[in-house]
Design a protein around this motif. Structure first.
Motif, PDB file in Angstrom:
ATOM      1  N   ARG A  15     -47.873  23.957  17.814  1.00 50.95           N
ATOM      2  CA  ARG A  15     -48.159  23.323  16.541  1.00 50.95           C
ATOM      3  C   ARG A  15     -47.456  22.887  16.328  1.00 50.95           C
ATOM      4  N   ALA A  16     -46.277  23.522  16.052  1.00 51.74           N
ATOM      5  CA  ALA A  16     -44.780  23.516  15.056  1.00 51.74           C
ATOM      6  C   ALA A  16     -44.008  22.412  15.818  1.00 51.74           C
ATOM      7  N   LEU A  17     -44.177  21.785  16.477  1.00 50.99           N
ATOM      8  CA  LEU A  17     -43.248  20.660  17.828  1.00 50.99           C
ATOM      9  C   LEU A  17     -43.972  19.797  17.293  1.00 50.99           C
ATOM     10  N   ASN A  18     -45.543  19.413  17.499  1.00 53.23           N
ATOM     11  CA  ASN A  18     -46.643  18.976  17.241  1.00 53.23           C
ATOM     12  C   ASN A  18     -46.166  18.286  16.406  1.00 53.23           C
ATOM     13  N   TYR A  19     -46.174  19.465  14.494  1.00 51.72           N
ATOM     14  CA  TYR A  19     -46.204  18.561  13.389  1.00 51.72           C
ATOM     15  C   TYR A  19     -44.630  17.977  13.070  1.00 51.72           C
ATOM     16  N   PHE A  20     -43.706  18.597  13.728  1.00 55.38           N
ATOM     17  CA  PHE A  20     -42.354  17.989  14.238  1.00 55.38           C
ATOM     18  C   PHE A  20     -42.271  16.342  14.388  1.00 55.38           C
ATOM     19  N   LEU A  21     -42.847  16.754  15.239  1.00 57.92           N
ATOM     20  CA  LEU A  21     -42.782  15.021  16.518  1.00 57.92           C
ATOM     21  C   LEU A  21     -43.584  14.097  14.627  1.00 57.92           C
ATOM     22  N   PHE A  39     -41.829  12.381  24.165  1.00 60.23           N
ATOM     23  CA  PHE A  39     -41.833  13.793  23.638  1.00 60.23           C
ATOM     24  C   PHE A  39     -43.095  14.545  23.810  1.00 60.23           C
ATOM     25  N   GLN A  40     -43.984  13.809  23.433  1.00 58.11           N
ATOM     26  CA  GLN A  40     -44.724  14.606  22.999  1.00 58.11           C
ATOM     27  C   GLN A  40     -45.256  15.320  24.470  1.00 58.11           C
ATOM     28  N   SER A  41     -44.959  14.787  26.034  1.00 59.63           N
ATOM     29  CA  SER A  41     -45.797  15.086  26.959  1.00 59.63           C
ATOM     30  C   SER A  41     -44.355  17.161  27.611  1.00 59.63           C
ATOM     31  N   LYS A  42     -43.969  16.892  27.068  1.00 56.70           N
ATOM     32  CA  LYS A  42     -42.438  17.867  27.243  1.00 56.70           C
ATOM     33  C   LYS A  42     -43.073  19.061  26.210  1.00 56.70           C
ATOM     34  N   ILE A  43     -43.751  19.225  24.815  1.00 58.26           N
ATOM     35  CA  ILE A  43     -43.996  19.794  24.412  1.00 58.26           C
ATOM     36  C   ILE A  43     -45.461  21.583  25.231  1.00 58.26           C
ATOM     37  N   LYS A  44     -45.957  21.172  26.153  1.00 59.12           N
ATOM     38  CA  LYS A  44     -46.745  22.228  26.995  1.00 59.12           C
ATOM     39  C   LYS A  44     -45.498  22.553  27.342  1.00 59.12           C
ATOM     40  N   ASN A  98     -32.247  22.878  19.259  1.00 63.33           N
ATOM     41  CA  ASN A  98     -32.629  21.901  19.467  1.00 63.33           C
ATOM     42  C   ASN A  98     -33.476  20.352  20.184  1.00 63.33           C
ATOM     43  N   VAL A  99     -34.900  21.000  20.260  1.00 66.29           N
ATOM     44  CA  VAL A  99     -35.697  20.502  20.463  1.00 66.29           C
ATOM     45  C   VAL A  99     -35.999  19.127  19.056  1.00 66.29           C
ATOM     46  N   ALA A 100     -35.839  19.889  18.085  1.00 67.98           N
ATOM     47  CA  ALA A 100     -35.999  19.126  16.498  1.00 67.98           C
ATOM     48  C   ALA A 100     -34.849  18.073  16.331  1.00 67.98           C
ATOM     49  N   VAL A 101     -33.767  18.467  16.746  1.00 65.48           N
ATOM     50  CA  VAL A 101     -32.634  17.552  17.130  1.00 65.48           C
ATOM     51  C   VAL A 101     -32.547  15.959  17.599  1.00 65.48           C
ATOM     52  N   ASP A 102     -33.375  17.052  19.262  1.00 70.15           N
ATOM     53  CA  ASP A 102     -33.507  15.569  19.393  1.00 70.15           C
ATOM     54  C   ASP A 102     -33.882  15.093  19.838  1.00 70.15           C
ATOM     55  N   TYR A 103     -35.570  14.877  18.623  1.00 74.17           N
ATOM     56  CA  TYR A 103     -36.671  14.158  18.690  1.00 74.17           C
ATOM     57  C   TYR A 103     -36.000  13.447  17.000  1.00 74.17           C
ATOM     58  N   PRO A 131     -32.522   0.899  20.400  1.00 76.26           N
ATOM     59  CA  PRO A 131     -32.769   0.461  19.143  1.00 76.26           C
ATOM     60  C   PRO A 131     -34.086   0.597  19.007  1.00 76.26           C
ATOM     61  N   ASN A 132     -34.534   0.867  17.477  1.00 73.30           N
ATOM     62  CA  ASN A 132     -36.594   0.903  17.756  1.00 73.30           C
ATOM     63  C   ASN A 132     -36.376  -0.551  17.232  1.00 73.30           C
ATOM     64  N   ILE A 133     -36.496  -1.413  18.122  1.00 74.98           N
ATOM     65  CA  ILE A 133     -37.036  -2.564  17.907  1.00 74.98           C
ATOM     66  C   ILE A 133     -37.978  -3.051  17.734  1.00 74.98           C
ATOM     67  N   ASN A 134     -39.299  -2.302  17.492  1.00 71.43           N
ATOM     68  CA  ASN A 134     -40.617  -2.240  17.148  1.00 71.43           C
ATOM     69  C   ASN A 134     -41.198  -1.066  17.160  1.00 71.43           C
ATOM     70  N   LEU A 135     -42.918  -1.364  16.528  1.00 72.55           N
ATOM     71  CA  LEU A 135     -43.552   0.230  16.482  1.00 72.55           C
ATOM     72  C   LEU A 135     -44.097   0.964  17.703  1.00 72.55           C
ATOM     73  N   GLU A 136     -44.374  -0.421  19.085  1.00 71.38           N
ATOM     74  CA  GLU A 136     -44.328   0.116  19.896  1.00 71.38           C
ATOM     75  C   GLU A 136     -43.164   1.040  20.948  1.00 71.38           C
ATOM     76  N   ILE A 137     -42.247   1.072  20.401  1.00 68.96           N
ATOM     77  CA  ILE A 137     -41.236   1.586  21.020  1.00 68.96           C
ATOM     78  C   ILE A 137     -41.728   3.052  20.632  1.00 68.96           C
ATOM     79  N   ILE A 138     -41.597   2.639  19.253  1.00 62.63           N
ATOM     80  CA  ILE A 138     -41.623   4.211  18.076  1.00 62.63           C
ATOM     81  C   ILE A 138     -42.730   5.040  19.561  1.00 62.63           C
ATOM     82  N   ASN A 139     -43.298   4.417  19.354  1.00 59.72           N
ATOM     83  CA  ASN A 139     -44.593   4.910  20.096  1.00 59.72           C
ATOM     84  C   ASN A 139     -44.912   5.835  21.079  1.00 59.72           C
TER      85      ASN A 139
END
Length: 400
Positions: free
Chosen positions: A373-379, A251-256, A284-289, A237-245
């Motif tokens: 660019r699109a996935l980075n923007y969505f993320l 997620f970002q590591s998989k965009i390339k 599928n990626v957006a749903v995962d995000y 669960p998103n218990i703090n901002l660090e977890i969200i980051n």
């Protein structure tokens, strides 16, 4: 940023997708993309939760899964022993992450010496031993047996909010010192019973953003094999901002990778094929995000119930059009065409593939850039929304 050549060698999964594309079988290619993505998100993680009756096991399991005790699918709890057998509770968004509510150790049906064998210890990745008071002989016996089996275990002292409220009645109440003393008492008691270097975490299942739950996650993350860390992270669960980051970085590591897959599809000279495949993949990626950040409608409704913040107030802080909606290819295409730079790149990609000699490589490069660019923007948009929702849920200022 340099682009990977779409004609480079690809993993076996992508090679199969490319073959389907070359045979103009878009349905098979889209299915393989979805299958591969789901497999990446389905690394199994089995977490065993044990402790004596009334220790708060069920509430802890529910809180970890983002559920209230009265939600559908929640682990039942009560003043009497509710766990008489091993019961499996999958995470609502990540069913590959499973929490196993184990019967209390030392009962007639589950004697200490045979406990691990009877509950099937080999299928669990680690054990969390919960107590709402001091850890007792049975807890220590279990820890020692787990250690013999070379599995990881962690002690969680639950219901800390109740203890802190009781401490407040004292004239010299100091919350920091009270927490330090509680932890020292737990560690000291375990050491006296023969547990070496016990790891103890003070947790309130009703206020996971407080006390030691964040430290528990950090410890689990450190101890787990690399391939299971993301499974744990996304289920958190998103218990703090660090977890969200951290989720954003994972997620970002998989965009390339996804952008390279997009470039591979663009390398097949069939009109409209690249866009069709890109949309299947990006949905599928957006749903995962959205699921990973807890921004789907069921997750937001559960957060509203547990935090007491009205659902409509959580919706008010959302800015991404992807949050709390059903994401389809039609919806995503409409969204992409509204982004000026993305729409221009998509049009340029389709037009460029007919240029002699350089058309296909150029189309592949444009497809890579568009998807990246699109996935980075969505993320980025969804990660920002997750931070705003977290702040609103815990009563912090959400102004941007």
């Amino acid at each position: 940023m340099s682009m990977q050549d779409p004609n480079d060698s690809f993993p076996e999964e992508i090679a199969a997708i490319k073959e389907d594309l070359e045979n103009n079988d878009t349905a098979a290619a889209a299915a393989k993309i979805q299958e591969y993505l789901e497999r990446q998100n389905n690394v199994p993680l089995n977490i065993a939760i044990t402790g004596e009756s009334g220790a708060g096991k069920s509430t802890f399991i529910n809180a970890f899964r983002g559920l209230s005790n009265d939600d559908e699918g929640a682990a039942p709890n009560g003043v009497t022993e509710t766990t008489m057998e091993v019961i499996e509770y999958p995470h609502p968004n990540y069913p590959n992450v499973k929490f196993w509510d184990l019967p209390g150790i030392g009962t007639t049906n589950f004697p200490a010496k045979k406990y691990l064998k009877l509950v099937g210890f080999e299928k669990f990745d680690f054990f969390i031993i919960i107590s709402d008071t001091r850890f007792r002989e049975n807890d220590v016996n279990l820890a020692q047996e787990i250690q013999k089996m070379k599995k990881k275990f962690y002690f969680v002292r639950s219901k800390i909010d109740n203890d802190i409220n009781a401490e407040r009645r004292k004239k010299d109440f100091n919350p920091e010192m009270a927490l330090i003393k509680m932890k020292e008492d737990c560690i000291g008691g375990l050491q006296k019973q023969g547990v070496k270097s016990p790891q103890v975490f003070l947790v309130s299942s009703f206020e996971l953003h407080l006390y030691d739950f964040s430290l528990l996650h950090q410890t689990l993350e450190r101890d787990l094999p690399a391939h299971q860390r993301d499974a744990l992270l996304f289920a958190m669960p998103n218990i703090n901002l660090e977890i969200i980051n951290k989720k954003k970085e994972a997620f970002q590591s998989k965009i390339k990778y996804w952008a390279t897959l997009s470039a591979a599809a663009a390398g097949v000279p069939v009109p409209g094929l690249s866009i069709c495949v890109d949309l299947s993949m990006m949905v599928n990626v957006a749903v995962d995000y959205v699921a990973g950040f807890g921004l789907d409608k069921p997750s937001l409704e559960r957060l509203s119930a547990s935090s007491g913040v009205p659902y409509t107030e959580l919706l008010e802080v959302l800015k991404s059009p992807l949050a709390a909606v059903k994401i389809t290819k039609v919806f995503l295409l409409k969204l992409l065409t509204q982004l000026t730079s993305t729409a221009a790149l998509m049009a340029l990609e389709e037009g460029s593939r007919w240029i002699p000699l350089i058309g296909i490589p150029l189309a592949a490069g444009l497809s890579f850039t568009t998807t990246y660019r699109a996935l980075n923007y969505f993320l980025t948009e969804l990660a920002d929304d997750a931070q705003r929702v977290f702040k609103r849920a815990v009563g912090l200022n959400t102004s941007v």
